[in-house]
Motif scaffolding. Structure first.
Motif, mmCIF file in Angstrom:
data_model
loop_
_atom_site.group_PDB
_atom_site.id
_atom_site.type_symbol
_atom_site.label_atom_id
_atom_site.label_comp_id
_atom_site.label_asym_id
_atom_site.label_seq_id
_atom_site.Cartn_x
_atom_site.Cartn_y
_atom_site.Cartn_z
ATOM 1 N N THR A 160 16.413 1.365 1.870
ATOM 2 C CA THR A 160 17.187 0.518 0.935
ATOM 3 C C THR A 160 16.447 -0.058 -0.258
ATOM 4 O O THR A 160 16.955 -0.143 -1.298
ATOM 5 C CB THR A 160 17.971 -0.413 1.878
ATOM 6 O OG1 THR A 160 17.023 -1.326 2.218
ATOM 7 C CG2 THR A 160 19.140 0.235 2.551
ATOM 8 N N TRP A 161 15.252 -0.719 0.190
ATOM 9 C CA TRP A 161 14.669 -1.535 -1.008
ATOM 10 C C TRP A 161 13.475 -0.461 -1.797
ATOM 11 O O TRP A 161 12.474 -1.110 -2.336
ATOM 12 C CB TRP A 161 13.796 -2.398 -0.212
ATOM 13 C CG TRP A 161 13.477 -2.339 1.252
ATOM 14 C CD1 TRP A 161 13.847 -2.776 2.368
ATOM 15 C CD2 TRP A 161 12.368 -1.451 1.564
ATOM 16 N NE1 TRP A 161 13.334 -2.181 3.458
ATOM 17 C CE2 TRP A 161 12.199 -1.423 3.153
ATOM 18 C CE3 TRP A 161 11.196 -1.018 0.981
ATOM 19 C CZ2 TRP A 161 11.390 -0.692 3.777
ATOM 20 C CZ3 TRP A 161 10.258 -0.221 1.601
ATOM 21 C CH2 TRP A 161 10.422 -0.179 3.023
ATOM 22 N N CYS A 162 13.494 0.768 -1.443
ATOM 23 C CA CYS A 162 12.513 1.551 -1.955
ATOM 24 C C CYS A 162 13.045 2.221 -3.258
ATOM 25 O O CYS A 162 14.057 2.806 -3.453
ATOM 26 C CB CYS A 162 12.137 2.606 -1.058
ATOM 27 S SG CYS A 162 11.196 4.187 -1.786
ATOM 28 N N SER A 163 12.170 1.979 -4.352
ATOM 29 C CA SER A 163 12.679 2.364 -5.785
ATOM 30 C C SER A 163 12.704 3.756 -6.005
ATOM 31 O O SER A 163 13.653 4.424 -6.640
ATOM 32 C CB SER A 163 11.889 1.826 -6.917
ATOM 33 O OG SER A 163 11.748 0.430 -6.972
ATOM 34 N N TYR A 164 11.736 4.585 -5.329
ATOM 35 C CA TYR A 164 11.585 6.089 -5.338
ATOM 36 C C TYR A 164 13.089 6.391 -4.754
ATOM 37 O O TYR A 164 13.754 7.497 -5.132
ATOM 38 C CB TYR A 164 10.816 6.609 -4.850
ATOM 39 C CG TYR A 164 9.357 7.057 -5.435
ATOM 40 C CD1 TYR A 164 8.593 8.086 -5.488
ATOM 41 C CD2 TYR A 164 9.399 6.243 -6.781
ATOM 42 C CE1 TYR A 164 7.499 8.522 -6.387
ATOM 43 C CE2 TYR A 164 7.939 6.353 -7.692
ATOM 44 C CZ TYR A 164 7.341 7.695 -7.554
ATOM 45 O OH TYR A 164 6.402 7.956 -8.193
ATOM 46 N N SER A 165 13.485 5.713 -3.596
ATOM 47 C CA SER A 165 14.726 6.397 -3.097
ATOM 48 C C SER A 165 15.937 5.912 -3.622
ATOM 49 O O SER A 165 16.876 6.737 -4.001
ATOM 50 C CB SER A 165 14.862 5.474 -1.439
ATOM 51 O OG SER A 165 13.896 5.749 -0.503
ATOM 52 N N THR A 223 0.921 -1.330 0.042
ATOM 53 C CA THR A 223 -0.032 0.034 0.048
ATOM 54 C C THR A 223 0.834 1.367 0.039
ATOM 55 O O THR A 223 0.486 2.393 -0.526
ATOM 56 C CB THR A 223 -0.795 -0.004 1.140
ATOM 57 O OG1 THR A 223 -0.253 -0.212 2.628
ATOM 58 C CG2 THR A 223 -1.995 -1.198 1.226
ATOM 59 N N TRP A 224 1.939 1.147 0.756
ATOM 60 C CA TRP A 224 2.807 2.542 0.614
ATOM 61 C C TRP A 224 3.765 2.491 -0.335
ATOM 62 O O TRP A 224 4.876 3.484 -0.077
ATOM 63 C CB TRP A 224 3.355 2.552 2.323
ATOM 64 C CG TRP A 224 3.663 1.287 2.943
ATOM 65 C CD1 TRP A 224 2.982 0.465 3.780
ATOM 66 C CD2 TRP A 224 4.843 0.532 2.578
ATOM 67 N NE1 TRP A 224 3.622 -0.868 4.009
ATOM 68 C CE2 TRP A 224 4.817 -0.600 3.474
ATOM 69 C CE3 TRP A 224 6.084 0.667 1.424
ATOM 70 C CZ2 TRP A 224 5.584 -1.855 3.087
ATOM 71 C CZ3 TRP A 224 6.838 -0.313 1.519
ATOM 72 C CH2 TRP A 224 6.743 -1.560 2.262
ATOM 73 N N CYS A 225 3.887 1.831 -1.201
ATOM 74 C CA CYS A 225 4.855 1.859 -2.175
ATOM 75 C C CYS A 225 4.486 2.625 -3.269
ATOM 76 O O CYS A 225 3.534 2.056 -3.995
ATOM 77 C CB CYS A 225 5.423 0.207 -2.469
ATOM 78 S SG CYS A 225 6.301 0.149 -4.148
ATOM 79 N N SER A 226 5.287 3.512 -3.811
ATOM 80 C CA SER A 226 4.967 4.318 -4.805
ATOM 81 C C SER A 226 4.870 3.594 -6.197
ATOM 82 O O SER A 226 4.352 4.116 -7.079
ATOM 83 C CB SER A 226 5.963 5.612 -4.896
ATOM 84 O OG SER A 226 5.743 6.527 -3.941
ATOM 85 N N TYR A 227 6.040 2.708 -6.216
ATOM 86 C CA TYR A 227 5.933 2.019 -7.657
ATOM 87 C C TYR A 227 4.786 0.929 -7.734
ATOM 88 O O TYR A 227 4.245 1.024 -8.947
ATOM 89 C CB TYR A 227 7.032 1.076 -7.528
ATOM 90 C CG TYR A 227 8.164 1.479 -8.410
ATOM 91 C CD1 TYR A 227 9.219 0.828 -9.118
ATOM 92 C CD2 TYR A 227 8.535 2.709 -8.563
ATOM 93 C CE1 TYR A 227 10.173 1.223 -9.967
ATOM 94 C CE2 TYR A 227 9.545 3.466 -9.112
ATOM 95 C CZ TYR A 227 10.555 2.585 -9.745
ATOM 96 O OH TYR A 227 11.477 3.175 -10.388
ATOM 97 N N SER A 228 4.102 0.635 -6.648
ATOM 98 C CA SER A 228 2.821 -0.184 -6.526
ATOM 99 C C SER A 228 1.752 0.844 -6.966
ATOM 100 O O SER A 228 0.694 0.665 -7.847
ATOM 101 C CB SER A 228 2.543 -0.662 -5.394
ATOM 102 O OG SER A 228 3.563 -1.648 -4.952
HETATM 103 S S1 FES Z 1 8.662 1.451 -1.656
HETATM 104 FE FE1 FES Z 1 9.137 3.310 -2.639
HETATM 105 S S2 FES Z 1 8.861 2.948 -4.503
HETATM 106 FE FE2 FES Z 1 8.133 1.074 -3.780
#
Ligand code: FES
Ligand SMILES: N[C@@H](CCC(=O)N[C@@H](CS)C(=O)NCC(=O)O)C(=O)O
Ligand SMILES: N[C@@H](CCC(=O)N[C@@H](CS)C(=O)NCC(=O)O)C(=O)O
Lengths: 104, 104
Positions: free
Chosen positions: B22-27, A22-27
C-alpha cells in the motif's frame, strides 16, 4: 528532542542529505540521480536503524511535514521527495542550486 | 504447497492481478496505470496480510523468479514489475495484450 536536534545538525553539516529506505525504488531513483550529476549525498537508511528508523521518520515529519521517503535536503533546506527532486532537475534548477551552494 | 496453489488459482481466475504494497510508490504507479486505461485489476496488498504477506512474497519468487513488488500478472502470464509494465505500455503493447485477451 535529542533526535530532532541530531537531524538539524545532520542537515546543517552535510550539503546533501537523503533519508531513504534500502529496498524502496523511489529512494534508489533519487540516490542514483545525485550519483549521475556527480554529487555524493549523505544517505541515512531508515530501515537499517532498528527502532530508531520509525522514530527518525516521525521527527522528519515534525520538522518538514513530510513523512514519506525519500526525504531530501540540500544546503540544510528541505527539498522534498523523489518526484520533487526529479522535477527540479528537469527544470535545470537542481544543478543550479547545487553550484550556487558550491556543492559537487 | 497450498499457498502456491492459491496463487496459481488467483492468477488463472483473474485477468489482471497485482501483488502490491500500500505504501509503495512503484505499486501505486502501476495500479493507477491500469486505472487510467480503464482496467480494474485484482490487487493483493502484501503488507496487509500479516505473516502471510512475506510468505506470499516468497511463493511469488519461487513461481516467477521475482521477489519484488509490484508483481503483475495478465491473463495468467507473469508480466513483471512497475518498470516492465510501463515499458510495455509505452510500446503500445499493454493495451494490445489486454484487448487480445478481451480484458477491459
Ligand atoms: S517502496 Fe516502492 S517505490 Fe518506495
Ligand atoms: N511523491 C513522493 C512519494 C513518497 C512516498 O509515497 N513514499 C513511500 C515509499 S515509495 C513512503 O514513504 N511510504 C511510507 C513508508 O515507507 O514508510 C515522492 O516522490 O517521494
Ligand atoms: N524495477 C522493479 C523494482 C522493484 C523493486 O525494487 N521493488 C521494491 C519496492 S519499490 C521491493 O520489492 N523491495 C523489497 C520489498 O519491498 O520487499 C519494478 O519496476 O517493479
Amino acid at each position: 528532542s535529542r533526535l530532532e536536534e541530531s537531524v538539524k545538525k545532520t542537515i546543517s553539516e552535510n550539503p546533501v542529505v537523503i533519508y531513504s529506505k534500502t529496498w524502496c525504488s523511489y529512494s534508489m531513483e533519487v540516490k542514483s540521480l545525485f550519483k549521475r550529476i556527480g554529487v555524493e549525498p549523505l544517505v541515512i537508511e531508515l530501515d537499517q536503524l532498528g527502532p530508531h528508523g520509525p522514530q527518525l521518520q516521525k521527527v522528519l515529519e515534525r520538522l518538514t511535514g513530510q513523512y514519506t521517503v525519500p526525504n531530501v535536503f540540500i544546503g540544510g533546506k528541505h527539498i522534498g521527495g523523489c518526484t520533487d527532486t526529479v522535477k527540479l532537475h528537469h527544470k535545470g534548477e537542481l544543478t543550479t542550486l547545487l553550484s550556487d551552494l558550491n556543492i559537487g
